[in-house]
Design an enzyme around this catalytic site. Structure first.
Site, PDB file in Angstrom:
ATOM      1  N   ARG A  92       0.813  -1.227   0.000  1.00 33.22           N
ATOM      2  CA  ARG A  92       0.000   0.000   0.000  1.00 33.22           C
ATOM      3  C   ARG A  92       0.843   1.272   0.000  1.00 33.22           C
ATOM      4  O   ARG A  92       0.464   2.288   0.595  1.00 33.22           O
ATOM      5  CB  ARG A  92      -0.972   0.012   1.191  1.00 33.22           C
ATOM      6  N   GLU A  98      -5.450   3.461   5.966  1.00 32.57           N
ATOM      7  CA  GLU A  98      -5.404   3.205   4.523  1.00 32.57           C
ATOM      8  C   GLU A  98      -6.232   4.248   3.771  1.00 32.57           C
ATOM      9  O   GLU A  98      -5.931   4.633   2.661  1.00 32.57           O
ATOM     10  CB  GLU A  98      -5.923   1.792   4.196  1.00 32.57           C
ATOM     11  N   SER A 139     -11.538  -0.254   2.909  1.00 37.61           N
ATOM     12  CA  SER A 139     -10.719  -0.665   4.059  1.00 37.61           C
ATOM     13  C   SER A 139     -10.175   0.563   4.785  1.00 37.61           C
ATOM     14  O   SER A 139      -9.535   1.412   4.182  1.00 37.61           O
ATOM     15  CB  SER A 139      -9.556  -1.542   3.595  1.00 37.61           C
TER      16      SER A 139
END
Length: 303
Positions: A172, A295, A221
């Site tokens: 990520r 996130e 998320s």
């Protein structure tokens, strides 16, 4: 043509004090000081070249993984919308897609072209620009596994080209400069039977519908998975699944269906949603000794 007295002339839309909540999945947040929707990449490049370098620039995609704070966003918010930024073409074993193309549409295009490897994009509710920025992934695959190259514009409006290795991708995260506005990406798939690829996409889509609150006002998320942990389990163990949190509005909560997805059950403010995330981060740290990292991107000013 739309222009403003203290901004460069543009062929697209340049809007003052434009509410951003309707552009996000959470449906919350303040206004952009100025929202720019360029007509095409050349329009964007010309605008950036002429824009005063002290003016902050923020890029907003389809708003599937972002909290716009209640005080709005300073400077210029750029939104890549429409066909000039959403084209998808297939040639041989490659797929080329505009940064404004939905990840799910790229997955479907790969099936039509008989290319496997991009099916996981059907499970990501965002655009190619966002996927490039954060090495988006799900179900065991990531952007780095299929990307060949991409190009974009820097803050000066100059074209920059990146091969996969230039991104320095990790989980990520990308090492590419944050000021690059991605315009187009090229991916490489593996030749496969179209029906088999479509079947896998259908399986991913069905799994997502059954396990995620996709019909709620959500942001995907919330937290990255810490090494050795699943964020949803940590939120669950800390006792936050389905528990309402209020800061300034109607309140926000983590979904009963998936406890790493925050939802706006009605009249939440951005402060409710971000406040919930920060409260849970602190609770997980104190109770379970694990640091949760966001996130979801958070932009703008507090009210």
């Amino acid at each position: 043509m739309t222009a403003s007295s203290d901004f460069p002339a543009v062929r697209g839309k340049l809007l003052r004090d434009e509410p951003l909540g309707p552009f996000t999945w959470f449906r919350v947040g303040g206004s952009a000081d100025t929202l720019f929707i360029p007509a095409d990449p050349d329009d964007l490049a010309d605008f950036l070249k002429a824009l005063d370098p002290v003016v902050p620039v923020t890029v907003l995609g389809v708003g599937s993984n972002v909290i716009v704070r209640d005080g709005g966003v300073e400077g210029v918010v750029i939104r890549l919308a429409g066909r000039p930024f959403a084209g998808i073409t297939a040639e041989g074993d490659t797929i080329t897609a505009g940064a404004g193309a939905l990840d799910s549409m790229v997955a479907k295009a790969s099936a039509k072209a008989g290319l496997a490897g991009l099916e996981f994009y059907a499970g990501i509710p965002g655009t190619i620009g966002g996927a490039l920025t954060m090495n988006a992934g799900c179900y065991g695959a990531e952007t780095k596994d299929i990307l060949v190259s991409a190009w974009g514009l820097n803050r000066k409006g100059e074209r920059v080209e990146y091969a996969l290795a230039d991104f320095g991708y990790t989980y990520r995260h990308s090492e590419a400069p944050a000021d690059i506005i991605w315009i187009e990406a090229t991916y490489r798939g593996t030749p496969a039977d179209s029906e088999a690829v479509s079947a896998k996409i259908s399986e991913i889509t069905s799994r997502r519908e059954q396990t995620q609150p996709i019909r709620e006002k959500t942001g995907g998320s919330t937290f990255k998975n810490p090494p050795g942990h699943s964020s949803w389990k940590l939120v669950d163990e800390a006792g936050w699944r389905g528990r309402l949190f209020k800061a300034t509005g109607g309140g926000a909560m983590f979904s009963e269906l998936h406890s790493n997805f925050m939802i706006n059950p009605g009249e939440a403010t951005a402060a409710d949603i971000e406040g919930l995330g920060e409260t849970v981060r602190g609770d997980v740290k104190s109770k379970l000794g694990v640091n949760l990292e966001w996130e979801i991107k958070r932009i703008g000013r507090a009210a």
